[in-house]
Write a protein that holds these residues in place. Structure first.
Motif, PDB file in Angstrom:
ATOM      1  N   SER A   1      45.487  34.504  47.697  1.00 27.92           N
ATOM      2  CA  SER A   1      46.251  34.187  46.486  1.00 27.92           C
ATOM      3  C   SER A   1      46.139  35.281  45.420  1.00 27.92           C
ATOM      4  O   SER A   1      46.764  35.194  44.365  1.00 27.92           O
ATOM      5  CB  SER A   1      45.798  32.836  45.904  1.00 27.92           C
ATOM      6  N   PHE A   2      45.346  36.317  45.690  1.00 25.47           N
ATOM      7  CA  PHE A   2      45.275  37.466  44.782  1.00 25.47           C
ATOM      8  C   PHE A   2      46.640  38.160  44.803  1.00 25.47           C
ATOM      9  O   PHE A   2      47.274  38.254  45.859  1.00 25.47           O
ATOM     10  CB  PHE A   2      44.182  38.431  45.257  1.00 25.47           C
TER      11      PHE A   2
ATOM     12  N   GLU B   1      36.589  43.305  37.908  1.00 23.06           N
ATOM     13  CA  GLU B   1      36.994  42.496  36.735  1.00 23.06           C
ATOM     14  C   GLU B   1      38.152  41.564  37.100  1.00 23.06           C
ATOM     15  O   GLU B   1      38.133  40.365  36.797  1.00 23.06           O
ATOM     16  CB  GLU B   1      37.452  43.416  35.589  1.00 23.06           C
ATOM     17  N   HIS B   2      39.156  42.129  37.747  1.00 23.68           N
ATOM     18  CA  HIS B   2      40.334  41.336  38.110  1.00 23.68           C
ATOM     19  C   HIS B   2      39.988  40.274  39.155  1.00 23.68           C
ATOM     20  O   HIS B   2      40.489  39.148  39.098  1.00 23.68           O
ATOM     21  CB  HIS B   2      41.444  42.258  38.638  1.00 23.68           C
TER      22      HIS B   2
ATOM     23  N   LYS C   1      39.054  34.633  40.710  1.00 22.43           N
ATOM     24  CA  LYS C   1      38.202  33.613  41.332  1.00 22.43           C
ATOM     25  C   LYS C   1      37.919  32.454  40.371  1.00 22.43           C
ATOM     26  O   LYS C   1      37.718  31.319  40.800  1.00 22.43           O
ATOM     27  CB  LYS C   1      36.877  34.220  41.804  1.00 22.43           C
ATOM     28  N   GLU C   2      37.899  32.774  39.083  1.00 17.03           N
ATOM     29  CA  GLU C   2      37.657  31.731  38.079  1.00 17.03           C
ATOM     30  C   GLU C   2      38.913  30.927  37.771  1.00 17.03           C
ATOM     31  O   GLU C   2      38.897  30.020  36.933  1.00 17.03           O
ATOM     32  CB  GLU C   2      37.118  32.372  36.791  1.00 17.03           C
ATOM     33  N   GLY C   3      40.005  31.255  38.457  1.00 18.74           N
ATOM     34  CA  GLY C   3      41.234  30.467  38.309  1.00 18.74           C
ATOM     35  C   GLY C   3      42.178  30.949  37.239  1.00 18.74           C
ATOM     36  O   GLY C   3      43.145  30.266  36.898  1.00 18.74           O
ATOM     37  N   HIS C   4      41.905  32.137  36.685  1.00 19.14           N
ATOM     38  CA  HIS C   4      42.779  32.677  35.636  1.00 19.14           C
ATOM     39  C   HIS C   4      43.818  33.617  36.242  1.00 19.14           C
ATOM     40  O   HIS C   4      43.486  34.462  37.078  1.00 19.14           O
ATOM     41  CB  HIS C   4      41.961  33.432  34.586  1.00 19.14           C
TER      42      HIS C   4
END
Length: 346
Positions: free
Chosen positions: A206-207, A276-277, A282-285
């Motif tokens: 999903s990246f 960073e990205h 991964k944190e859902g942002h």
């Protein structure tokens, strides 16, 4: 065979024009085409950064090898978009690997519950061993070509490979043109990136695809540049005691040290931004359009900087630099070819 021995076989690989069978077997054994495939499908299920760093490590051994591992694993991006049965059929075989093209240079004629696909697609790396090919087509409906683009997956048995890859570098990537003529593709064997049709997806899938592709190709460029600097260091050491050019060799040694430092800074900056990205994702942002554009700019600048590092040294390395069978020349040509990819130049 130990995977590190690949470094000694670069000339053999290039002259053969494809990966030797024992190296392909090593890829299957180590699941190197399945770095982002879940373990249920026989993969390694790596984190994004882990996989991207493997691409670099493999490219440090040999550019052709690293490129093909990267492209083969890149096909893992399609895993969530296919239904469970089709996904398992394509990705679960031990030697299952996808090659193909993202350019819509084919036509898919809509017929009942599927399509008749015809077309020709360039630059399909790994074409000589791919088990499945994917390609993009414009949809034709009732004799009218629409603006809709659909992705199709076709078993290699139905695909003609044209032996036409003649680049200056990455000569063993078999990045040939493929052709299909009126091949039937059921609806369930077509897909759209971003859709989820099975449980086999991960955060990697999903990246954002563009950033994933850029990161993948940059890791190859970094690996080949690292290999170039290693080979340059060997050549400089061999000439260190040449009495006819002590002063000149001192200048080359200094330049080499400068470029090694530049490379490490380049590498650190790239991985820092990618990390960073990845953490944000991964944190859902969701990554913003500005962040994606900045990453794209960093990727292109990194590719250009890798070329600059190699070019600053190549003219100072004597006749080895222009001899096609020398390691340094082969690595330099591979770097130029890798950095020419559309994701890194447009």
């Amino acid at each position: 065979m130990d995977i590190l021995q690949i470094k000694e076989r670069g000339l053999e690989i290039e002259q053969l024009g494809r990966l030797p069978e024992d190296i392909l077997e090593l890829i299957y054994e180590h699941q190197l085409f399945k770095l982002f495939t879940v373990k249920e499908l026989g993969g390694k299920d790596l984190d994004l950064l882990e996989g991207i760093k493997v691409f670099q490590q493999m490219s440090t051994l040999d550019g052709n090898f690293g490129w093909l591992v990267t492209i083969g694993t890149g096909g893992n991006a399609f895993i969530p978009a296919l239904n469970k049965e089709v996904c398992e059929k394509i990705f679960s075989p031990r030697n299952g690997v996808v090659a193909g093209s993202g350019y819509p240079t084919g036509t898919a004629v809509k017929i009942d519950d599927g399509y008749r696909v015809t077309g020709q697609w360039k630059y399909c790396s790994g074409a000589d061993y791919a088990t499945t090919f994917t390609m993009n087509c414009f949809v034709e409906n009732e004799g009218i070509r629409t603006d809709e683009i659909i992705s199709c997956s076709i078993n290699s048995d139905h695909v003609e490979v044209l032996d036409d890859w003649r680049a200056m570098g990455l000569k063993a990537t078999a990045s040939h043109t493929i052709r299909v003529q009126n091949v039937w593709v059921p609806q369930e064997e077509t897909f759209q990136l971003g859709t989820i049709k099975n449980k086999y997806g991960s955060a990697v899938h999903s990246f954002p695809f563009g950033a994933f592709a850029e990161a993948s190709f940059i890791s190859v460029c970094l690996g080949i540049t690292e290999n170039f600097l290693e080979e340059a260091s060997i050549l400089v050491k061999q000439r260190k005691h040449d009495p006819s050019g002590t002063e000149r060799m001192g200048a080359i040694q200094f330049l080499l040290m400068q470029q090694q430092k530049n490379f490490r800074q380049l590498e650190e900056k790239f991985y820092s931004r990618l990390n960073e990205h990845w953490q944000k994702h991964k944190e859902g942002h969701k990554l913003t359009e500005e962040e994606l554009q900045q990453f794209s700019r960093i990727s292109k600048d990194t590719a250009a900087a890798c070329i600059d590092i190699a070019n600053s040294l190549i003219r100072r390395l004597g006749m080895d630099a222009i001899t096609e069978t020398s390691s340094i020349n082969r690595i330099w040509r591979n770097l130029y070819t890798a950095a020419q990819h559309g994701f890194l130049t447009q």
